[in-house]
Design an enzyme around this catalytic site. Structure first.
Site, PDB file in Angstrom:
ATOM      1  N   GLU A 285       8.745  -4.348  11.174  1.00 29.95           N
ATOM      2  CA  GLU A 285       9.124  -3.025  10.682  1.00 29.95           C
ATOM      3  C   GLU A 285       9.498  -2.088  11.824  1.00 29.95           C
ATOM      4  OE1 GLU A 285       7.525   0.657   7.865  1.00 29.95           O
ATOM      5  OE2 GLU A 285       6.392  -1.217   7.958  1.00 29.95           O
TER       6      GLU A 285
ATOM      7  N   ASP B 288       0.826  -1.199   0.000  1.00 26.49           N
ATOM      8  CA  ASP B 288       0.000   0.000   0.000  1.00 26.49           C
ATOM      9  C   ASP B 288       0.865   1.256   0.000  1.00 26.49           C
ATOM     10  OD1 ASP B 288       0.882  -0.102   2.613  1.00 26.49           O
ATOM     11  OD2 ASP B 288      -1.104  -0.042   3.533  1.00 26.49           O
TER      12      ASP B 288
ATOM     13  N   GLU C 292      -1.461  -5.850   7.897  1.00 26.09           N
ATOM     14  CA  GLU C 292      -0.889  -5.149   9.041  1.00 26.09           C
ATOM     15  C   GLU C 292      -1.603  -5.685  10.275  1.00 26.09           C
ATOM     16  OE1 GLU C 292      -0.369  -0.982   8.906  1.00 26.09           O
ATOM     17  OE2 GLU C 292       0.605  -1.009   6.936  1.00 26.09           O
TER      18      GLU C 292
ATOM     19  N   LYS D 287      -0.818  -9.715   2.535  1.00 28.52           N
ATOM     20  CA  LYS D 287      -0.193  -9.250   3.778  1.00 28.52           C
ATOM     21  C   LYS D 287      -1.200  -8.421   4.560  1.00 28.52           C
ATOM     22  CE  LYS D 287       2.813  -5.790   4.033  1.00 28.52           C
ATOM     23  NZ  LYS D 287       2.185  -4.919   5.083  1.00 28.52           N
TER      24      LYS D 287
END
EC number: 2.1.2.11
Length: 274
Positions: free
Chosen positions: A184, A46, A117, A115
């Site tokens: 991350e 994104d 989040e 994926k």
């Protein structure tokens, strides 16, 4: 040729494997270059919102925009595993809609996985998606879709409690069936401990050298970003090359040196047209 299963096995510390490589791509030409270079996975992130679409954050990116980019990338990719990022509010609020949006990426756009989040709210969804045959990559640490809640793009897992919660969530998503985990903007020692504690591979971005693989945003790698995060590294300077090429084009047109004879065609059988 990497597959979701071969990537999953890269997290098994009993096996000697090369680190997993992943880069983002949002269009067919870029995906072709990345795939030809031997990158294991391509993330249709994104981050297309910041990198390509002119948005300030990833929040405005729509399912249709991710789907269009995913299809373009998949059509240009022969070997790499293509992972479609699920955009903000495309999952989590309603399970049926979440499944439909994730399934679209595989069924219509030919992605290999999605994926999410991740957080406590995505554990059961991960289990549901994987039970339906949709491979899931989890994502912990800094989750940019939560930028408003977090108050900015800050490092995560910097104290004992938050680091242990992150480890618990990593284990929960592994148990739910996730095949890999992005970490991350996490302290290197925390990422290393999580990597040691789970069997699925960890893919780091700003998480130190001890994860099972690395991912970066392609525009940061090739030098096409106005601003790059401090944990990124620029391996090229495409902006400079592009600016030089455009300057040369403008000069050539204005000077009359382009187009030259070799760039033109003359129809010998056509007389003067009045």
């Amino acid at each position: 040729m990497p597959t979701v299963n071969s990537v999953r096995r890269a997290g098994n510390t009993d096996e000697e494997t090369d680190p997993v490589t992943m880069l983002t791509a949002y269009d067919a030409p870029t995906a072709s270059v990345v795939d030809d270079a031997g990158v294991d996975m391509i993330l249709v992130g994104d981050s297309v919102g910041n990198a390509k679409l002119g948005y300030d954050t990833t929040l405005p990116v729509s399912v249709d925009e991710i789907a269009s980019a995913t299809g373009a990338v998949a059509r240009a990719t022969a070997d790499a595993v293509v992972v479609a990022d699920m955009p903000f509010l495309s999952f989590g609020a309603d399970e049926t809609e979440s499944v439909r949006n994730a399934g679209r990426m595989l069924k219509e756009e030919d992605a290999d996985a999605v994926k999410l989040e991740s957080g406590p709210h995505t554990v059961s969804l991960t289990e549901t998606l994987t039970s339906l045959g949709i491979p899931v990559m989890a994502h912990l640490g800094l989750t940019p879709q939560h930028v408003n809640q977090l108050g900015g793009y800050f490092r995560q897992g910097t104290d004992q409690d938050s680091a242990e919660r992150m480890l618990d969530l990593a284990r929960d998503h592994e148990a739910a069936g996730a095949f890999a985990l992005v970490l991350e903007h996490v302290p290197a020692n925390v990422a290393a401990d999580i990597t040691d504690a789970i069997d699925i591979p960890t893919i780091g971005i700003g998480a130190g050298p001890d994860t099972d693989g690395q991912v970066l945003v392609i525009s940061d790698v090739i030098g096409m970003s106005e601003r790059s995060p401090p944990f990124s590294k620029q391996f090229g300077d495409v902006n400079r090359e592009m600016a030089a090429a455009v300057d040369d084009y403008v000069d050539a047109v204005e000077s009359g040196s382009f187009p030259a004879a070799e760039h033109s065609h003359v129809a010998d059988d056509v007389d003067d047209v009045y």
